[in-house]
Design a protein around this motif. Sequence first.
Motif, PDB file in Angstrom:
ATOM      1  N   SER A  37      49.927  60.080  -2.613  1.00 10.32           N
ATOM      2  CA  SER A  37      49.932  60.221  -4.079  1.00 10.32           C
ATOM      3  C   SER A  37      48.637  59.678  -4.686  1.00 10.32           C
ATOM      4  O   SER A  37      48.127  60.238  -5.646  1.00 10.32           O
ATOM      5  N   MET A  38      48.084  58.613  -4.107  1.00 16.68           N
ATOM      6  CA  MET A  38      46.807  58.070  -4.589  1.00 16.68           C
ATOM      7  C   MET A  38      45.677  59.070  -4.352  1.00 16.68           C
ATOM      8  O   MET A  38      44.753  59.185  -5.151  1.00 16.68           O
ATOM      9  N   GLU A  39      45.769  59.803  -3.239  1.00 16.91           N
ATOM     10  CA  GLU A  39      44.747  60.807  -2.911  1.00 16.91           C
ATOM     11  C   GLU A  39      44.852  61.973  -3.907  1.00 16.91           C
ATOM     12  O   GLU A  39      43.831  62.466  -4.403  1.00 16.91           O
ATOM     13  N   GLN A  40      46.069  62.388  -4.236  1.00 20.31           N
ATOM     14  CA  GLN A  40      46.268  63.459  -5.220  1.00 20.31           C
ATOM     15  C   GLN A  40      45.710  63.064  -6.586  1.00 20.31           C
ATOM     16  O   GLN A  40      45.192  63.904  -7.312  1.00 20.31           O
ATOM     17  N   LYS A  41      45.801  61.765  -6.927  1.00 17.86           N
ATOM     18  CA  LYS A  41      45.270  61.270  -8.214  1.00 17.86           C
ATOM     19  C   LYS A  41      43.757  61.046  -8.159  1.00 17.86           C
ATOM     20  O   LYS A  41      43.156  60.632  -9.145  1.00 17.86           O
ATOM     21  N   GLY A  42      43.164  61.241  -6.988  1.00 18.40           N
ATOM     22  CA  GLY A  42      41.721  61.071  -6.848  1.00 18.40           C
ATOM     23  C   GLY A  42      41.273  59.615  -6.752  1.00 18.40           C
ATOM     24  O   GLY A  42      40.104  59.308  -6.973  1.00 18.40           O
ATOM     25  N   LEU A  43      42.213  58.709  -6.398  1.00 17.37           N
ATOM     26  CA  LEU A  43      41.873  57.279  -6.324  1.00 17.37           C
ATOM     27  C   LEU A  43      41.265  56.891  -4.979  1.00 17.37           C
ATOM     28  O   LEU A  43      40.456  55.963  -4.906  1.00 17.37           O
ATOM     29  N   VAL A  44      41.690  57.585  -3.909  1.00 18.81           N
ATOM     30  CA  VAL A  44      41.216  57.278  -2.559  1.00 18.81           C
ATOM     31  C   VAL A  44      40.944  58.585  -1.818  1.00 18.81           C
ATOM     32  O   VAL A  44      41.385  59.652  -2.246  1.00 18.81           O
ATOM     33  N   ALA A  45      40.229  58.468  -0.706  1.00 20.22           N
ATOM     34  CA  ALA A  45      39.957  59.628   0.153  1.00 20.22           C
ATOM     35  C   ALA A  45      40.096  59.198   1.604  1.00 20.22           C
ATOM     36  O   ALA A  45      39.645  58.113   1.980  1.00 20.22           O
ATOM     37  N   ARG A  46      40.734  60.063   2.392  1.00 15.73           N
ATOM     38  CA  ARG A  46      40.827  59.824   3.843  1.00 15.73           C
ATOM     39  C   ARG A  46      39.622  60.482   4.505  1.00 15.73           C
ATOM     40  O   ARG A  46      39.268  61.609   4.165  1.00 15.73           O
ATOM     41  N   ARG A  47      39.009  59.773   5.452  1.00 18.27           N
ATOM     42  CA  ARG A  47      37.894  60.345   6.221  1.00 18.27           C
ATOM     43  C   ARG A  47      38.042  59.973   7.689  1.00 18.27           C
ATOM     44  O   ARG A  47      38.528  58.891   7.997  1.00 18.27           O
ATOM     45  N   ARG A  48      37.578  60.851   8.551  1.00 19.81           N
ATOM     46  CA  ARG A  48      37.580  60.553   9.993  1.00 19.81           C
ATOM     47  C   ARG A  48      36.570  59.438  10.269  1.00 19.81           C
ATOM     48  O   ARG A  48      35.513  59.394   9.659  1.00 19.81           O
ATOM     49  N   ASP A  49      36.922  58.578  11.213  1.00 23.28           N
ATOM     50  CA  ASP A  49      36.024  57.504  11.642  1.00 23.28           C
ATOM     51  C   ASP A  49      34.920  58.117  12.502  1.00 23.28           C
ATOM     52  O   ASP A  49      35.216  58.823  13.466  1.00 23.28           O
ATOM     53  N   ALA A  50      33.661  57.880  12.135  1.00 22.32           N
ATOM     54  CA  ALA A  50      32.531  58.436  12.900  1.00 22.32           C
ATOM     55  C   ALA A  50      32.536  57.939  14.348  1.00 22.32           C
ATOM     56  O   ALA A  50      32.102  58.648  15.254  1.00 22.32           O
ATOM     57  N   ASN A  51      33.070  56.723  14.579  1.00 20.13           N
ATOM     58  CA  ASN A  51      33.070  56.137  15.925  1.00 20.13           C
ATOM     59  C   ASN A  51      34.305  56.522  16.743  1.00 20.13           C
ATOM     60  O   ASN A  51      34.315  56.348  17.952  1.00 20.13           O
ATOM     61  N   ASP A  52      35.355  57.018  16.077  1.00 25.07           N
ATOM     62  CA  ASP A  52      36.595  57.369  16.767  1.00 25.07           C
ATOM     63  C   ASP A  52      37.250  58.509  15.996  1.00 25.07           C
ATOM     64  O   ASP A  52      37.924  58.291  14.987  1.00 25.07           O
ATOM     65  N   ALA A  53      37.035  59.739  16.472  1.00 28.22           N
ATOM     66  CA  ALA A  53      37.476  60.942  15.752  1.00 28.22           C
ATOM     67  C   ALA A  53      38.990  60.964  15.495  1.00 28.22           C
ATOM     68  O   ALA A  53      39.448  61.648  14.595  1.00 28.22           O
TER      69      ALA A  53
END
Length: 144
Positions: free
Chosen positions: A71-87
């Motif tokens: 729900s926080m992501e839908q509100k634009g408060l946070v973003a999930r990203r893949r870890d560059a060191n561990d896909a």
Amino acid sequence: MGPLDSYLPYLLNRAGARIATAFNDEVRPLGATLQIWRVLAALREQDGRRMGDLSNTTSIEVSTLTRLVDSMEQKGLVARRRDANDARAILLHVAPAGRRLTQRILPIAERYEEVALAGFTAGEAEVLKAALRRLYANMDGLES
């Protein structure tokens, strides 16, 4: 067991619930909750956290945290990203709207601490915080 007002779990719960309820009521008009604040505060401390780490830091169950972060992501408060060191690992980052909300809530959170610790010396406040951290850690003893 003696009277309720000398029973530690009751006293802790009563104090915590009073603070949490008032805080929730105050941040709701901003589109936030205590749990959203915990996530934002943890990301303010260290951005790019894994969900497991965030769950430990915020004391929010992983399943609850996953729904909250959705729900926080839908509100634009946070973003999930893949870890560059561990896909395989997903890291949670605060988004610009989350940073703005954090800046609005921060003075409220600071005021709550100030009000809660009114009449405590700086030393007493540190002793209380250390005791509460120790008390929390002691509860690991229930799991053994």
